[in-house]
Design a protein around this motif. Structure first.
Motif: not given
Length: 157
Positions: A129-132, A136-138
């Protein structure tokens, strides 16, 4: 010596006496112990961390096993008391055992257990989750969406 701590007793006539230093989630663990003819005593104190004296007061003169928490230190004094009271095992409700003096446990013949692997899937999910989120610059997108961007938009008249 610590004052006696409050406990909840389940299956009081069980052949083996097992003490838990804190209430734990669910009832499966309790049912498994009761099926093995254990009396289960659960400390209901509101204290976050029990002292060694608190735990010694809990075990008293005779017991078979303790289920403890990672927040409680286990060393020579406690393992000596566990051994004197006939205790055979100490289990940590935690993945690690850095709060346990394994040499002291061996010295007094107390087996130590923990719950390895219980957080493996959760840790992998969080890492994914942290990688995504980073890729994706969430966080940046969230900050942008929450900002007052209407002042920078040209108005049509």
């Amino acid at each position: 010596m610590a004052k006696p701590v409050s406990i909840e007793v389940l299956n009081p006539n069980g052949k083996y006496r097992v003490i838990s230093t804190k209430p734990m989630p669910g009832t499966r663990w309790i049912n498994l112990l009761i099926e093995q003819d254990c009396s289960v005593e659960i400390c209901t104190e509101k204290k976050t961390i029990l002292s060694v004296d608190d735990i010694i007061a809990l075990i008293g003169d005779k017991f078979d096993g303790v289920i403890g928490q990672l927040t409680e230190d286990r060393g020579d004094t406690l393992f000596a008391a566990l051994s004197r009271a006939g205790g055979k095992s100490f289990s940590n409700m935690a993945v690690g055992y850095n709060n346990v003096d394994v040499n002291a446990a061996n010295k007094y013949g107390v087996a130590v257990g923990n719950t390895p692997g219980v957080l493996t899937e959760t840790t992998a999910e969080l890492a994914g989750s942290l990688s995504l989120a980073a890729a994706r610059r969430i966080v940046e997108a969230d900050e942008f969406m929450r900002a007052d961007v209407t002042s920078s938009i040209p108005r049509l008249n």
